[in-house]
Write a protein that holds these residues in place. Sequence first.
Motif, PDB file in Angstrom:
ATOM      1  N   LYS A  17       0.679  -1.396   0.030  1.00  0.00           N
ATOM      2  CA  LYS A  17       0.125   0.010   0.031  1.00  0.00           C
ATOM      3  C   LYS A  17       0.835   1.164  -0.084  1.00  0.00           C
ATOM      4  O   LYS A  17       0.655   2.322  -0.702  1.00  0.00           O
ATOM      5  N   PHE A  18       1.766   1.268   0.764  1.00  0.00           N
ATOM      6  CA  PHE A  18       3.024   2.350   0.760  1.00  0.00           C
ATOM      7  C   PHE A  18       3.497   2.744  -0.539  1.00  0.00           C
ATOM      8  O   PHE A  18       3.777   3.773  -0.918  1.00  0.00           O
ATOM      9  N   ALA A  21      -0.123   3.494  -3.268  1.00  0.00           N
ATOM     10  CA  ALA A  21      -1.027   4.482  -2.817  1.00  0.00           C
ATOM     11  C   ALA A  21      -0.480   5.982  -3.391  1.00  0.00           C
ATOM     12  O   ALA A  21       0.730   6.450  -2.905  1.00  0.00           O
ATOM     13  N   VAL A  24      -0.744   9.134   0.867  1.00  0.00           N
ATOM     14  CA  VAL A  24      -0.821   8.430   2.250  1.00  0.00           C
ATOM     15  C   VAL A  24      -0.796   9.728   3.321  1.00  0.00           C
ATOM     16  O   VAL A  24       0.044  10.301   3.243  1.00  0.00           O
ATOM     17  N   TYR A  63       7.690   0.403   5.777  1.00  0.00           N
ATOM     18  CA  TYR A  63       8.039   1.742   4.921  1.00  0.00           C
ATOM     19  C   TYR A  63       9.456   1.683   4.087  1.00  0.00           C
ATOM     20  O   TYR A  63       9.547   2.375   3.065  1.00  0.00           O
ATOM     21  N   PHE A  83      -5.147   5.655   3.276  1.00  0.00           N
ATOM     22  CA  PHE A  83      -4.581   5.339   1.914  1.00  0.00           C
ATOM     23  C   PHE A  83      -5.628   5.572   0.905  1.00  0.00           C
ATOM     24  O   PHE A  83      -6.678   5.302   1.201  1.00  0.00           O
ATOM     25  N   PHE A  85      -6.397   5.292  -3.263  1.00  0.00           N
ATOM     26  CA  PHE A  85      -5.609   4.709  -4.532  1.00  0.00           C
ATOM     27  C   PHE A  85      -6.387   5.083  -5.630  1.00  0.00           C
ATOM     28  O   PHE A  85      -6.115   5.181  -6.714  1.00  0.00           O
TER      29      PHE A  85
END
Length: 174
Positions: A17-18, A21, A24, A63, A83, A85
């Motif tokens: 996701k980091f 996205a 954030v 991260y 998050f 997207f």
Amino acid sequence: MKTRKDKAVIIEELKEKFEKAPLVVLTDFQGMTVAESNALRRVLREAGAEYRVVKNTLMRKAYPGTPVEQIADKFVGPTGIAFAFGDIVAAAKALKKFIEEDEKLKFKAAVIEGKVADYEQLKALASVPSREELLGQLAFALKYPVNAIAWSLENLFQKLVFVLENVKSEKETA
């Protein structure tokens, strides 16, 4: 209690996701009730975003090598992550509105399209018209020249009829 395998899955999900996205946002949610955090999750979900609370130790392992690494120093104390997207403008609007309405939720840091952003930049993103508004403006902009041409032609035909009527009346009197 979570097993190592469970934690590894969470770390992998967060890392993905980091990386993916475009928006954030880190928040401090200290003092929020369960009902308030559920309301935040619902508002963000409706805007196409997600809100998660994960231990900082797990986030610190997720991260490295991602754009979020730029704000690593903000992973202190209670930290929630939003998050987005899809439509990052809608997510920014929803988050900004919630932060302004609920003093318990505080902005910590953000990464927008890979660049570190402060709260003012998040507010600026939230002030951008929504996708639907922009499409409406585009439709109007595309429709205007067509309407102008139609109006001009109609006006031209009216003038032609007026001139022909004048010519006809002059010939009748002559």
